[in-house]
Write a protein that holds these residues in place. Structure first.
Motif, PDB file in Angstrom:
ATOM      1  N   LEU A 134      28.348 -26.765 -22.914  1.00 41.63           N
ATOM      2  CA  LEU A 134      28.301 -27.117 -24.332  1.00 41.63           C
ATOM      3  C   LEU A 134      26.897 -26.944 -24.908  1.00 41.63           C
ATOM      4  O   LEU A 134      26.746 -26.509 -26.048  1.00 41.63           O
ATOM      5  CB  LEU A 134      28.784 -28.552 -24.533  1.00 41.63           C
ATOM      6  CG  LEU A 134      30.292 -28.762 -24.431  1.00 41.63           C
ATOM      7  CD1 LEU A 134      30.641 -30.240 -24.552  1.00 41.63           C
ATOM      8  CD2 LEU A 134      31.037 -27.962 -25.496  1.00 41.63           C
ATOM      9  N   ARG A 153      29.470 -33.652 -24.387  1.00 36.60           N
ATOM     10  CA  ARG A 153      29.118 -33.339 -25.780  1.00 36.60           C
ATOM     11  C   ARG A 153      27.960 -34.203 -26.258  1.00 36.60           C
ATOM     12  O   ARG A 153      27.005 -33.712 -26.873  1.00 36.60           O
ATOM     13  CB  ARG A 153      30.322 -33.531 -26.690  1.00 36.60           C
ATOM     14  CG  ARG A 153      30.038 -33.177 -28.160  1.00 36.60           C
ATOM     15  CD  ARG A 153      31.055 -33.780 -29.095  1.00 36.60           C
ATOM     16  NE  ARG A 153      31.080 -35.233 -29.019  1.00 36.60           N
ATOM     17  CZ  ARG A 153      30.176 -36.030 -29.586  1.00 36.60           C
ATOM     18  NH1 ARG A 153      29.150 -35.514 -30.267  1.00 36.60           N
ATOM     19  NH2 ARG A 153      30.277 -37.333 -29.475  1.00 36.60           N
ATOM     20  N   LEU A 212      32.939 -28.854 -33.490  1.00 32.14           N
ATOM     21  CA  LEU A 212      31.604 -28.281 -33.400  1.00 32.14           C
ATOM     22  C   LEU A 212      31.434 -27.022 -34.242  1.00 32.14           C
ATOM     23  O   LEU A 212      30.363 -26.797 -34.814  1.00 32.14           O
ATOM     24  CB  LEU A 212      31.265 -27.994 -31.944  1.00 32.14           C
ATOM     25  CG  LEU A 212      31.248 -29.236 -31.034  1.00 32.14           C
ATOM     26  CD1 LEU A 212      30.980 -28.843 -29.592  1.00 32.14           C
ATOM     27  CD2 LEU A 212      30.208 -30.241 -31.511  1.00 32.14           C
ATOM     28  N   GLU A 270      35.317 -27.663 -29.619  1.00 33.53           N
ATOM     29  CA  GLU A 270      34.580 -26.662 -30.387  1.00 33.53           C
ATOM     30  C   GLU A 270      35.343 -26.245 -31.631  1.00 33.53           C
ATOM     31  O   GLU A 270      34.774 -26.157 -32.729  1.00 33.53           O
ATOM     32  CB  GLU A 270      34.302 -25.444 -29.499  1.00 33.53           C
ATOM     33  CG  GLU A 270      33.289 -25.709 -28.397  1.00 33.53           C
ATOM     34  CD  GLU A 270      33.145 -24.553 -27.430  1.00 33.53           C
ATOM     35  OE1 GLU A 270      32.108 -24.494 -26.747  1.00 33.53           O
ATOM     36  OE2 GLU A 270      34.068 -23.716 -27.355  1.00 33.53           O
TER      37      GLU A 270
END
Length: 693
Positions: A95, A323, A41, A37
């Motif tokens: 996620l 993911r 992300l 993350e």
């Protein structure tokens, strides 16, 4: 002669009672998810809120793995994802939630770190709230429900269940923490307070939250509370302390507070640069990272270096697969965001409420079957509570002074004597605790009926009220907490700013709550019984002026009488004007309409309210007067007026009018009070003005 080198000191071998390989895997997985993350992300704007658990993670995983009873439940906060992984949450779901995709904790309705996990196969994660400290009192309610299920309902599956609440050092300053601590210790509940102390609440040192920065030390003399504490980064110490704390609570010895010191190896959130920390302090935190400490503890005593690396590689591979799958998920269809505010279309929540525990409501009728003489509203409400307590062992009444005293308005008089202190009981003086406790009990399948003594007193409970109402929606029907909150209010023989407030509109503006405002004993019976048998949280407003008012008395309509919400009653019928009202104003509007041809509509419920009945009447009479006790500005009458103007404008022969309290608190002196309330005379004059327009 060659020297003989001394052998390195031998460390104690890892205790084989713990699943160290599982702990290592979940810790590696948690780290990979955080890094994914932070490094990818968030910069790619696929995750908008990120709270790293690094430093908190190892001990949290140990805690989660220790919750192995079906009645166990934990409620955490935004840094609690490692606990969820240990409870069995799929990393793909974690996620997907962080990316606000369909099928996560809320399908994109809530922040991905605000979690919930209904787990029929094991321990559940109660729906957390976004507010710091809001997790404590619902967890106390779950703990009390465990005891209720075991002792009152005689369910052996709850015998060893415990409730665990996670909080940071900042949260120990919150109202919820202290309220839950009082509940758990005075009731000796099976509840574990798990405090992760990283020394900072965002940027504020823990010394600002509690003197000396150590809540465990400050609570050392607190009665009936076991205190434990230590280092949450040392594997053997953390495992032992968690085992001791869980065993203590599971053994029904009362509540326990476990404080573990941990480092926060990232900022409060991704955007936090931690400039408020010195370089030396940051370095000291990194030196306490539990990941290398766990590796040192396990390698080579239990695992070889290649085995450790293989565990890390497996975790990385699982995270990458999660993911890819999470990113492949779509965003929920926008129109679905309107669903699940209330129970609808038979779509049952996964967890929470008596309906999920097999409750079936008895047969009911909307047709009253009058019995005996007219009774006042106090007697009518008491009779319904008595009957439902007798029929349904999941009904539980509680609040301030409702036990031996029977409530300040005598509504619950005699019920504790009849049903016992487990089912009708007094509480500590904390509205946050009253409603928060009810939330946890409702999630656990009971039907709590908390009383807030006066309308104004609900204000300390506002956070819990709002969070309860939004629960079904923000968890996308994973959880719901049906309950009936009884609240007396409004003027009586006099007024004042503290006991005479109505302000019903505040509850209407809290999504997920149904709101009942009966004007008489018969309607109170039907609405209250429907609420107690329903599957949504309900605010049941008991107007003080009508509790013993002669006009509000009605014959008891029968034990099967149930009224639907959202169906107004035509109290009078006429052709010249529609008067829309509720609560104590119905009586005054009826008197004011004497000698006039008026439709008087008693809404009876404000959420939902009967738009159709109002519009049909207005289209017939072509005039509309709305009368209510609440303040005029932003009162609920404004909503009714807007709907009438929007949907029946061409049918009107006069402006839509409102008659309300002025925008002031309720005055105490009876003369002043009557001057500001809509009186029969003022209502009659307004009717005549509109008819003559």
């Amino acid at each position: 002669m060659a020297k003989t080198l001394a052998a390195p000191p031998q460390r104690n071998a890892p205790d084989d009672r713990y699943d160290w390989k599982r702990i290592a895997y979940l810790l590696a997985l948690s780290r990979v998810l955080d890094a994914m993350e932070e490094d990818r992300l968030v910069p790619e704007k696929k995750v908008l809120y990120q709270f790293s658990a690094r430093g908190h993670d190892m001990a949290q995983i140990m805690l989660g793995l220790s919750l192995d009873q079906p009645a166990d439940a934990a409620c955490g906060y935004y840094r609690s994802r490692p606990l969820l992984l240990a409870l069995g949450v799929d990393p793909e779901v974690a996620l997907a939630s962080a990316m606000a995709r369909e099928g996560g904790y809320s399908s994109g309705r809530d922040i991905g770190t605000v979690f919930n996990y209904p787990n029929p196969g094991g321990a559940s994660a109660l729906p957390m709230c976004g507010g710091v400290g809001a997790q404590y009192t619902p967890t106390a309610g779950w703990a009390q429900a465990i005891e209720y299920h075991h002792k009152v309902l005689s369910d052996p599956s709850y015998e060893k269940g415990i409730a665990v609440v996670l909080g940071g050092d900042g949260s120990v300053a919150s109202n919820g923490f202290w309220s839950a601590l009082t509940i758990a210790t005075t009731q000796k509940l099976p509840m574990l307070f798990y405090i992760e102390d990283n020394g900072y609440g965002i940027s504020v040192p823990s010394t600002f939250q509690t003197p000396g920065g150590n809540i465990a030390a400050n609570l050392a003399s607190w009665h009936d509370l076991e205190i434990m504490g230590g280092d949450g980064t040392e594997p053997a110490e953390a495992a032992r302390l968690i085992e001791d704390a869980v065993s203590f609570v599971r053994g029904r010895n009362g509540p326990c507070l476990l404080r573990l010191t941990v480092p926060r190896l990232q900022g409060h959130s991704f955007q936090d640069t931690q400039t408020y920390k010195s370089d030396e302090f940051v370095a000291s935190e990194r030196a306490r990272d539990p990941l290398p400490r766990l590796k040192s503890y396990l390698v080579p005593a239990m695992l070889s270096e290649p085995e450790w690396d293989r565990i890390a590689a497996d975790a990385s591979q699982a995270a990458e697969a999660a993911r890819e799958a999470a990113e492949a998920r779509s965003v929920a269809a926008p129109e679905t965001v309107l669903k699940n505010v209330f129970f609808q279309d038979g779509a049952m929540q996964a967890m929470g409420g008596q309906w999920t525990h097999g409750y079936t409501a008895p047969e009911a009728t909307e047709t009253p079957n009058p019995e005996g003489q007219r009774i006042n509203m106090v007697t009518a409400i008491r009779r319904v509570l008595d009957h439902e307590l007798m029929l349904n062992p999941r009904v539980v009444l509680f609040g301030e002074d409702i036990g031996p005293k029977g409530g300040v308005h005598a509504v619950t008089l005699g019920l504790q004597e009849k049903y016992g202190v487990d089912r009708v009981f007094d509480t500590s003086l904390s509205e946050e605790g009253i409603i928060g406790r009810a939330v946890g009990m409702a999630i656990a399948g009971l039907m709590p009926v908390p009383e807030i003594q006066f309308r104004k007193y609900a204000e300390p409970a506002t956070e819990q009220i709002n969070d309860c109402g939004s629960m079904r929606w923000r968890t996308n029907n994973q959880f719901a907490a049906p309950m009936v909150v009884r609240i007396p209010g409004g003027f009586f023989k006099c007024g004042d700013p503290w006991h005479s407030q109505t302000n019903e509109v505040a509850f209407v503006h809290s999504p997920g709550w149904k709101v009942a405002v009966p004007s008489n004993a018969e309607d109170a019976v039907g609405l209250l019984r429907g609420a107690l048998r329903g599957n949504d949280p309900v605010i049941f407003f008991e107007h003080r002026a009508m509790l013993d008012h002669a006009w509000a008395r009605r014959p008891y309509p029968g034990d099967n009488y149930v009224l639907p919400f959202g169906k107004a009653k035509r109290a009078r019928t006429g052709d010249d004007i529609t008067i829309v009202t509720w609560g104590a104003m119905v009586h005054r509007c009826e008197e004011a309409a004497e000698g006039r041809s008026a439709d008087v509509l008693d809404l009876r419920t404000l959420m939902p309210w009967d738009k159709q009945a109002v519009l049909e009447s207005v289209r017939k009479t072509r005039r509309c007067l709305i009368v209510h006790e609440d303040l005029q500005t932003a009162g609920f009458g404004a909503e009714i007026a807007a709907v009438v103007a929007d949907e029946a404008f061409i049918d009107l022969d006069a402006p839509v009018a409102r008659l309300t309290m002025p925008d002031i608190p309720s005055p105490h002196n009876a003369v002043l009070l009557e001057w500001v309330l809509p009186s029969v005379e003022r209502i009659a004059a307004k009717i005549d003005d509109l008819i003559g327009f």
